[in-house]
Design a protein around this motif. Sequence first.
Motif, PDB file in Angstrom:
ATOM      1  N   ILE A  63       0.849  -1.184   0.000  1.00  0.00           N
ATOM      2  CA  ILE A  63       0.000   0.000   0.000  1.00  0.00           C
ATOM      3  C   ILE A  63       0.889   1.240   0.000  1.00  0.00           C
ATOM      4  O   ILE A  63       2.066   1.173   0.336  1.00  0.00           O
ATOM      5  N   SER A  64       0.291   2.370  -0.348  1.00  0.00           N
ATOM      6  CA  SER A  64       1.022   3.623  -0.361  1.00  0.00           C
ATOM      7  C   SER A  64       1.031   4.243   1.034  1.00  0.00           C
ATOM      8  O   SER A  64       0.248   3.861   1.911  1.00  0.00           O
ATOM      9  N   LEU A  65       1.893   5.225   1.212  1.00  0.00           N
ATOM     10  CA  LEU A  65       1.941   5.935   2.484  1.00  0.00           C
ATOM     11  C   LEU A  65       0.606   6.589   2.799  1.00  0.00           C
ATOM     12  O   LEU A  65       0.180   6.616   3.959  1.00  0.00           O
ATOM     13  N   ASP A  66      -0.080   7.089   1.790  1.00  0.00           N
ATOM     14  CA  ASP A  66      -1.380   7.733   1.999  1.00  0.00           C
ATOM     15  C   ASP A  66      -2.422   6.757   2.530  1.00  0.00           C
ATOM     16  O   ASP A  66      -3.406   7.174   3.150  1.00  0.00           O
ATOM     17  N   ALA A  67      -2.230   5.465   2.270  1.00  0.00           N
ATOM     18  CA  ALA A  67      -3.198   4.448   2.701  1.00  0.00           C
ATOM     19  C   ALA A  67      -2.769   3.756   3.989  1.00  0.00           C
ATOM     20  O   ALA A  67      -3.368   2.740   4.370  1.00  0.00           O
ATOM     21  N   ALA A 122       4.040  11.357  14.194  1.00  0.00           N
ATOM     22  CA  ALA A 122       3.837  12.787  14.412  1.00  0.00           C
ATOM     23  C   ALA A 122       4.080  13.548  13.114  1.00  0.00           C
ATOM     24  O   ALA A 122       3.333  14.474  12.765  1.00  0.00           O
ATOM     25  N   ASP A 123       5.111  13.141  12.384  1.00  0.00           N
ATOM     26  CA  ASP A 123       5.394  13.764  11.096  1.00  0.00           C
ATOM     27  C   ASP A 123       4.286  13.466  10.095  1.00  0.00           C
ATOM     28  O   ASP A 123       3.853  14.349   9.339  1.00  0.00           O
ATOM     29  N   HIS A 124       3.799  12.220  10.080  1.00  0.00           N
ATOM     30  CA  HIS A 124       2.759  11.807   9.134  1.00  0.00           C
ATOM     31  C   HIS A 124       1.480  12.610   9.326  1.00  0.00           C
ATOM     32  O   HIS A 124       0.814  12.982   8.358  1.00  0.00           O
ATOM     33  N   ILE A 165       5.198  -0.467   2.836  1.00  0.00           N
ATOM     34  CA  ILE A 165       4.141  -0.724   3.812  1.00  0.00           C
ATOM     35  C   ILE A 165       3.251  -1.786   3.197  1.00  0.00           C
ATOM     36  O   ILE A 165       2.877  -1.695   2.015  1.00  0.00           O
ATOM     37  N   VAL A 166       2.925  -2.810   3.958  1.00  0.00           N
ATOM     38  CA  VAL A 166       2.039  -3.863   3.460  1.00  0.00           C
ATOM     39  C   VAL A 166       0.860  -4.008   4.417  1.00  0.00           C
ATOM     40  O   VAL A 166       0.941  -3.664   5.600  1.00  0.00           O
TER      41      VAL A 166
END
Length: 282
Positions: A25-29, A75-77, A165-166
């Motif tokens: 998956i993407s970072l956004d997901a 926190a950054d995300h 990320i999975v």
Amino acid sequence: MITTPFPAAYAHSDAHLFRIGLAPISLDAWFEGSANVDGDPAIRKAQTFTDHPDMCWGATDRSRPGQVEVWSMMADHFGVDVTANADIPPLRRAAGLVDDDLCLMEQVDGAWVLTAASLCAPSFFHAGEVIGKSLGQLHDPVSGFGDKLLGRVSRIFDALKPDQIVERRNWSVVASGDLFLPDSKPVRADQASIMAADAGSALFVRMERQTLRRLPKTGGILFTIRIWRHDLNWLHAHPTRLHAFEMAWDQVMGDAGQTFRDYKGLGPLDPLVRKFLASTRD
């Protein structure tokens, strides 16, 4: 890790289906929390920590650097001040940002070990009994895990890259709509008194989404767990959703589904679920 196909519609989008196995998956997901069906996660979790401190939180001394890295990443995300709430352990701070429970897995003497966990929506386990356990020990109740799956799962953990990320998904049926379920005994005791006519409102599909993400600095893995639950009547509200569940239930109750069925304790629920499914065709 056991899973059985249940390509039923995701709790808040009929277009989002359950998937089997790990999928990138993407970072956004990374997190799926926009619905906040259980209210503000920070408030909910703070109350659960107060009510059940030893069941919701556990950490080893060695986990502190990994916890700090998780907090910094999250926190950054989410655009949160990294200096906020400094009196709370870092992993607990991070867990307050999302609906998911957070588990930190780290390598100890060549094995992946759970070194810290914030668990406010556990499914028949709690932090006090799992902290410090290896992957193999955590999955002892799963028939054949050590012989068939431990090596494979360990290799997945070993191979995960910091930029990956999975996710994977799982499901069960339980006789409770509570989010916090640390013990199976009272839930399974209650199911014995459920009348067939009430199965649609008394039994709940408990759906789980997990993600894995490597920590680039400390080398651990953040394992996230998000829970949704809906009574069986929720399935009836959409024909595609209901059909998917019925197919999955038939598979679980067949010979090929015995391991999953036994691990989840689904066998005794079969008459009630069958009655519910029959009622949807009346």
